[in-house]
Every structure is written in C-alpha cells, then in structure tokens.
Write a protein that holds these residues in place. Structure first.
Motif, PDB file in Angstrom:
ATOM      1  N   SER A 176       0.843  -1.194   0.000  1.00  0.00           N
ATOM      2  CA  SER A 176       0.000   0.000   0.000  1.00  0.00           C
ATOM      3  C   SER A 176       0.878   1.244   0.000  1.00  0.00           C
ATOM      4  N   ASP A 177       0.255   2.403  -0.220  1.00  0.00           N
ATOM      5  CA  ASP A 177       0.997   3.662  -0.228  1.00  0.00           C
ATOM      6  C   ASP A 177       1.639   3.931   1.130  1.00  0.00           C
ATOM      7  N   ILE A 178       2.766   4.626   1.106  1.00  0.00           N
ATOM      8  CA  ILE A 178       3.463   5.034   2.324  1.00  0.00           C
ATOM      9  C   ILE A 178       3.314   6.541   2.485  1.00  0.00           C
ATOM     10  N   THR A 179       3.037   6.971   3.695  1.00  0.00           N
ATOM     11  CA  THR A 179       2.890   8.388   4.008  1.00  0.00           C
ATOM     12  C   THR A 179       4.203   9.119   3.750  1.00  0.00           C
ATOM     13  N   TRP A 199      11.202   6.628   7.514  1.00  0.00           N
ATOM     14  CA  TRP A 199      11.271   5.296   6.913  1.00  0.00           C
ATOM     15  C   TRP A 199      10.103   4.473   7.427  1.00  0.00           C
ATOM     16  N   ARG A 200       9.341   3.866   6.494  1.00  0.00           N
ATOM     17  CA  ARG A 200       8.174   3.072   6.861  1.00  0.00           C
ATOM     18  C   ARG A 200       8.205   1.737   6.124  1.00  0.00           C
ATOM     19  N   ASN A 201       7.720   0.674   6.802  1.00  0.00           N
ATOM     20  CA  ASN A 201       7.633  -0.638   6.178  1.00  0.00           C
ATOM     21  C   ASN A 201       6.571  -0.642   5.089  1.00  0.00           C
ATOM     22  N   ALA A 216      12.203   9.379  -4.361  1.00  0.00           N
ATOM     23  CA  ALA A 216      11.979   8.629  -3.124  1.00  0.00           C
ATOM     24  C   ALA A 216      13.127   7.640  -2.935  1.00  0.00           C
ATOM     25  N   SER A 217      13.172   7.021  -1.760  1.00  0.00           N
ATOM     26  CA  SER A 217      14.223   6.061  -1.438  1.00  0.00           C
ATOM     27  C   SER A 217      13.605   4.770  -0.913  1.00  0.00           C
ATOM     28  N   SER A 218      14.368   3.689  -1.026  1.00  0.00           N
ATOM     29  CA  SER A 218      13.942   2.402  -0.480  1.00  0.00           C
ATOM     30  C   SER A 218      15.158   1.693   0.084  1.00  0.00           C
ATOM     31  N   ARG A 219      14.892   0.745   0.984  1.00  0.00           N
ATOM     32  CA  ARG A 219      15.977  -0.024   1.596  1.00  0.00           C
ATOM     33  C   ARG A 219      15.400  -1.297   2.205  1.00  0.00           C
ATOM     34  N   THR A 273      21.294 -13.691  15.248  1.00  0.00           N
ATOM     35  CA  THR A 273      21.010 -14.013  16.642  1.00  0.00           C
ATOM     36  C   THR A 273      20.045 -15.194  16.712  1.00  0.00           C
ATOM     37  N   ASN A 274      19.821 -15.693  17.910  1.00  0.00           N
ATOM     38  CA  ASN A 274      18.912 -16.816  18.123  1.00  0.00           C
ATOM     39  C   ASN A 274      17.476 -16.285  18.234  1.00  0.00           C
ATOM     40  N   ALA A 275      16.951 -15.811  17.115  1.00  0.00           N
ATOM     41  CA  ALA A 275      15.589 -15.251  17.065  1.00  0.00           C
ATOM     42  C   ALA A 275      15.135 -15.255  15.616  1.00  0.00           C
ATOM     43  N   ASP A 276      13.830 -15.129  15.406  1.00  0.00           N
ATOM     44  CA  ASP A 276      13.331 -14.930  14.046  1.00  0.00           C
ATOM     45  C   ASP A 276      13.939 -13.656  13.476  1.00  0.00           C
ATOM     46  N   HIS A 277      14.338 -13.692  12.216  1.00  0.00           N
ATOM     47  CA  HIS A 277      14.837 -12.510  11.522  1.00  0.00           C
ATOM     48  C   HIS A 277      13.848 -12.200  10.407  1.00  0.00           C
ATOM     49  N   THR A 278      13.198 -11.054  10.494  1.00  0.00           N
ATOM     50  CA  THR A 278      12.233 -10.640   9.480  1.00  0.00           C
ATOM     51  C   THR A 278      12.814  -9.466   8.712  1.00  0.00           C
ATOM     52  N   TYR A 279      12.804  -9.590   7.399  1.00  0.00           N
ATOM     53  CA  TYR A 279      13.379  -8.580   6.513  1.00  0.00           C
ATOM     54  C   TYR A 279      12.246  -7.860   5.776  1.00  0.00           C
ATOM     55  N   TYR A 280      12.229  -6.530   5.870  1.00  0.00           N
ATOM     56  CA  TYR A 280      11.172  -5.703   5.302  1.00  0.00           C
ATOM     57  C   TYR A 280      11.725  -4.786   4.225  1.00  0.00           C
ATOM     58  N   LEU A 281      10.900  -4.508   3.234  1.00  0.00           N
ATOM     59  CA  LEU A 281      11.166  -3.405   2.326  1.00  0.00           C
ATOM     60  C   LEU A 281      10.623  -2.149   2.988  1.00  0.00           C
TER      61      LEU A 281
END
Length: 152
Positions: A17-20, A25-27, A66-69, A117-125
């Motif tokens: 969806s659109d980002i404000t 920086w927003r997911n 705009a930028s992304s990462r 690390t010993n945890a879930d790693h979630t990667y977002y645009l």
C-alpha cells in the motif's frame, strides 16, 4: 561445511500500500520475509535479495524522488537497516502534470546480514519520501520477489 548455502526461501508477495510522505522510513505493507529462529541458529550470515517497482508521483518542486531499503527486525524491536538505501526517481524534472503521471522505477536490492542471533529474523522493504519531492509513494506497486539464502 562453512560458507555453504544451507537454507533457501523464496516469496512472491502481493502489492504494497501507499506510504505516508513524512520523511520517515516506513515498512511497505506485505513486503517481508521471515527466517525462523531454528534456522538462524545454524547460520553465520543471511543474504536477502528483493526486486520491486517504486511508483513515485510528482512532488511540489516538481520532483519525482523517493528512497527504499531493506531493514531487519527482531522480536519486538527494530534492529537496523542493512546495506545501502536506493534513491529512485528524477530530481528537477517535470514528468507530466500534477500527480497523475508517476515514474515507475525498477529496483533490486541485495544485502548481507552477518549479525545473526537466536531469534526470528524478518526482513522488510522500507520506503522514504517527503512531500516536496514526492506526491505519493508506493514502494512495491506490483508486489515483490524476495529470495533468502542462509550461509553456514
């Protein structure tokens, strides 16, 4: 052996969806992938590759910019960004009139995460824009392809 790929995952995700446009920086909605903690325990690094379109509408100056990462989160907190942000669009150029003529910017971002690390790693645009440079921003207008490789 060390250095070999021992985990691979792929996801084709729905459009975001659109980002404000508030210079934060927003997911991007829907554009993420998670590597489970049980897998992360066995890895020394994770490579994440995302391909997507940025849909950038004209700002007030007139710019299309705009930028992304790619960012990684761990349970309950933002850990940080990986690699370099991509700057997309056209500065100082008038493409059409008003905000009705966007720029479609093809993007591909690949990062290596070596802080496992010993945890879930979630990667977002994530997307970033401010009102002067961008009238509206959808950082993955047609969705995204995400590939993850886990290295022992």
């Amino acid at each position: 052996p060390a250095g070999h790929v021992i985990y691979n995952n792929y996801s084709k995700v729905a459009a975001a969806s659109d980002i404000t446009n508030d210079a934060t920086w927003r997911n991007a909605t829907n554009i993420f992938i998670t590597v489970p903690a049980a897998i992360c325990n066995t890895l020394s690094s994770i490579i994440v590759h995302m391909t997507y379109y940025m849909l950038i509408y004209k700002g007030t100056d007139p710019h299309h910019f705009a930028s992304s990462r790619i960012a990684r989160t761990a349970p309950g907190s933002v850990v940080g960004t990986l690699g370099q942000s991509l700057n997309s669009g056209q500065n100082g150029g008038d493409v059409g009139s008003g905000t009705s003529t966007p720029i479609y910017s093809t993007c591909s971002n690949c990062v290596v995460d070596e802080d496992i690390t010993n945890a879930d790693h979630t990667y977002y645009l994530q997307g970033y824009a401010n009102d002067g440079y961008c009238g509206a921003l959808n950082p993955a207008t047609t969705g995204a392809n995400i590939t993850v490789w886990g290295i022992k």
